[in-house]
Each structure stands twice: as structure tokens, then as C-alpha cells.
Design a protein around this motif. Structure first.
Motif, PDB file in Angstrom:
ATOM      1  N   PHE A 116      13.331  -8.865  10.620  1.00 53.76           N
ATOM      2  CA  PHE A 116      14.820  -8.577  11.069  1.00 53.76           C
ATOM      3  C   PHE A 116      15.108  -7.565   9.911  1.00 53.76           C
ATOM      4  O   PHE A 116      15.037  -7.749   8.865  1.00 53.76           O
ATOM      5  CB  PHE A 116      15.564  -9.911  10.513  1.00 53.76           C
ATOM      6  N   VAL A 117      16.675  -6.934  10.358  1.00 52.79           N
ATOM      7  CA  VAL A 117      16.688  -5.604   9.877  1.00 52.79           C
ATOM      8  C   VAL A 117      18.473  -6.468   9.578  1.00 52.79           C
ATOM      9  O   VAL A 117      18.870  -6.009   8.851  1.00 52.79           O
ATOM     10  CB  VAL A 117      17.205  -4.335  11.193  1.00 52.79           C
ATOM     11  N   ALA A 118      18.932  -6.265  10.778  1.00 56.21           N
ATOM     12  CA  ALA A 118      21.002  -6.842   9.916  1.00 56.21           C
ATOM     13  C   ALA A 118      21.235  -7.403  11.630  1.00 56.21           C
ATOM     14  O   ALA A 118      20.717  -7.515  12.157  1.00 56.21           O
ATOM     15  CB  ALA A 118      22.071  -5.137  10.265  1.00 56.21           C
TER      16      ALA A 118
ATOM     17  N   VAL B 169      30.493 -11.843  10.755  1.00 52.95           N
ATOM     18  CA  VAL B 169      30.265 -11.881   9.557  1.00 52.95           C
ATOM     19  C   VAL B 169      28.660 -10.981   9.805  1.00 52.95           C
ATOM     20  O   VAL B 169      28.051 -11.581  10.925  1.00 52.95           O
ATOM     21  CB  VAL B 169      29.782 -13.932   8.992  1.00 52.95           C
ATOM     22  N   THR B 170      28.037 -10.207   8.917  1.00 46.67           N
ATOM     23  CA  THR B 170      27.089  -9.971   8.660  1.00 46.67           C
ATOM     24  C   THR B 170      26.287 -10.065   7.807  1.00 46.67           C
ATOM     25  O   THR B 170      26.951 -10.934   6.502  1.00 46.67           O
ATOM     26  CB  THR B 170      27.480  -8.344   8.712  1.00 46.67           C
TER      27      THR B 170
ATOM     28  N   LYS C  89      19.517  -2.703   3.068  1.00 46.23           N
ATOM     29  CA  LYS C  89      21.013  -3.476   2.190  1.00 46.23           C
ATOM     30  C   LYS C  89      21.082  -1.323   1.416  1.00 46.23           C
ATOM     31  O   LYS C  89      20.985  -0.697   0.933  1.00 46.23           O
ATOM     32  CB  LYS C  89      21.156  -4.072   1.243  1.00 46.23           C
ATOM     33  N   GLY C  90      22.573  -1.392   1.591  1.00 44.09           N
ATOM     34  CA  GLY C  90      23.396   0.012   1.288  1.00 44.09           C
ATOM     35  C   GLY C  90      23.276   0.996   2.093  1.00 44.09           C
ATOM     36  O   GLY C  90      23.417   2.096   2.681  1.00 44.09           O
TER      37      GLY C  90
ATOM     38  N   ASN D  37      21.822   5.379   7.690  1.00 45.00           N
ATOM     39  CA  ASN D  37      21.493   6.388   6.354  1.00 45.00           C
ATOM     40  C   ASN D  37      20.303   6.482   5.425  1.00 45.00           C
ATOM     41  O   ASN D  37      19.684   5.352   5.186  1.00 45.00           O
ATOM     42  CB  ASN D  37      23.304   6.140   5.851  1.00 45.00           C
ATOM     43  N   SER D  38      20.042   7.444   4.821  1.00 42.63           N
ATOM     44  CA  SER D  38      19.380   7.806   4.194  1.00 42.63           C
ATOM     45  C   SER D  38      17.551   6.673   4.518  1.00 42.63           C
ATOM     46  O   SER D  38      17.310   6.431   3.808  1.00 42.63           O
ATOM     47  CB  SER D  38      19.007   7.108   2.564  1.00 42.63           C
ATOM     48  N   LEU D  39      17.238   7.227   5.750  1.00 45.12           N
ATOM     49  CA  LEU D  39      16.757   7.083   6.541  1.00 45.12           C
ATOM     50  C   LEU D  39      15.178   7.221   5.584  1.00 45.12           C
ATOM     51  O   LEU D  39      15.311   8.270   4.659  1.00 45.12           O
ATOM     52  CB  LEU D  39      16.073   7.410   7.834  1.00 45.12           C
ATOM     53  N   LYS D  40      14.015   6.531   5.971  1.00 40.39           N
ATOM     54  CA  LYS D  40      12.695   6.562   4.812  1.00 40.39           C
ATOM     55  C   LYS D  40      11.538   6.148   6.097  1.00 40.39           C
ATOM     56  O   LYS D  40      12.139   6.229   7.115  1.00 40.39           O
ATOM     57  CB  LYS D  40      12.466   5.606   3.873  1.00 40.39           C
ATOM     58  N   PRO D  41      10.562   7.108   5.864  1.00 39.59           N
ATOM     59  CA  PRO D  41       9.303   6.759   6.647  1.00 39.59           C
ATOM     60  C   PRO D  41       9.218   5.558   7.075  1.00 39.59           C
ATOM     61  O   PRO D  41       8.631   5.192   8.278  1.00 39.59           O
ATOM     62  CB  PRO D  41       8.416   7.075   6.381  1.00 39.59           C
ATOM     63  N   GLU D  42       9.794   5.159   5.624  1.00 34.90           N
ATOM     64  CA  GLU D  42       8.821   3.180   6.206  1.00 34.90           C
ATOM     65  C   GLU D  42      10.263   2.051   7.050  1.00 34.90           C
ATOM     66  O   GLU D  42       9.634   1.167   7.350  1.00 34.90           O
ATOM     67  CB  GLU D  42       8.628   2.406   4.625  1.00 34.90           C
ATOM     68  N   ASP D  43      10.780   3.173   7.677  1.00 32.05           N
ATOM     69  CA  ASP D  43      11.404   2.533   8.624  1.00 32.05           C
ATOM     70  C   ASP D  43      11.127   2.892   9.787  1.00 32.05           C
ATOM     71  O   ASP D  43      11.883   2.836  11.035  1.00 32.05           O
ATOM     72  CB  ASP D  43      13.378   3.397   7.939  1.00 32.05           C
ATOM     73  N   THR D  44      10.253   3.783   9.740  1.00 35.46           N
ATOM     74  CA  THR D  44       9.639   3.496  11.714  1.00 35.46           C
ATOM     75  C   THR D  44       9.386   2.913  12.096  1.00 35.46           C
ATOM     76  O   THR D  44       8.511   1.717  12.052  1.00 35.46           O
ATOM     77  CB  THR D  44       8.436   4.644  11.489  1.00 35.46           C
TER      78      THR D  44
END
Length: 123
Positions: free
Chosen positions: A47-49, A56-57, A64-65, A83-90
């Protein structure tokens, strides 16, 4: 019946931003909770969002953030601003729809799924 088509994925450097969109076909889009999930190679879909049919979110702690989900019922779309993407978001990112849902983090409640869009974050 709802058909979902994701777009907006791509390759981005760490710290960068992307906006994913999911276009839904069919009527009564506003009656559906919409969720974003992701699946990295060799891992479970997570799950992401999500956003309920009453807007309601809920957002996973891991994003988060940094990630924001929002919907436009007039255009039958749900978007994920990352935003502020990280390699682990791949991962491959999927949107999903759940009729009159509350915006669940459980992938099992969603009846309809898109084909997914690849997001790759380089370090």
C-alpha cells in the motif's frame, strides 16, 4: 465495470519528483475509493496511499510527508504527487478502485486494477 489506466511513470534521480495519474472509465467515479499500491521485484504489492469516496486520505508511513494523493471527480482521475523520491521507491505503481470504499490499505478489497506504471529512482 471500471477500467483504470495509469500514466506518469519514468526515470528520475533521487530527490526528484514525479506525478502519477490514473484515468478511470465509466460513470460514478466519485462513488469509488481509489488506492495506489506498488510492487518492487521480488516483493509483495504494498500500500502507498488511498482516498475514500468522501475524499478522506490515508498514506503509508514510508511515504508520509513525501507523497500526496488527490482526486478530480470532474475528470475521473486520481493522482499521486511524489516528492523527495528515494531509490527504495522504485517499483511498478498500480492504481485500484473500491466501490464506496473508505480508502483501505488492504489490496484485497479493491475490485479493479490498472496495468501499472514503472517508477525508477536512480541514486
Amino acid at each position: 465495470q471500471v477500467q483504470l489506466v495509469e500514466s506518469g511513470g519514468g526515470l528520475v534521480q533521487a530527490g526528484g519528483s514525479l506525478r502519477l495519474s490514473c484515468a478511470a472509465s465509466g460513470r460514478a467515479f466519485s462513488n469509488y475509493a481509489m488506492g495506489w499500491f506498488r510492487q518492487a521485484p521480488g516483493k509483495e504489492r504494498e500500500f502507498v496511499a488511498a482516498i475514500s469516496w468522501t475524499s478522506v486520505t490515508v498514506t503509508a508511513d514510508s511515504v508520509k510527508g513525501r507523497f500526496t494523493i488527490f482526486r478530480d471527480n470532474a475528470k475521473n482521475t486520481v493522482s499521486l504527487q511524489m516528492n523527495s523520491l528515494k531509490p527504495e521507491d522504485t517499483a511498478v505503481y498500480y492504481c485500484a478502485a473500491d466501490a464506496f470504499g473508505g480508502g483501505s490499505a488492504s489490496k484485497h478489497v479493491y475490485e479493479y486494477w490498472g496495468q501499472g506504471t514503472q517508477v525508477t529512482v536512480s541514486s
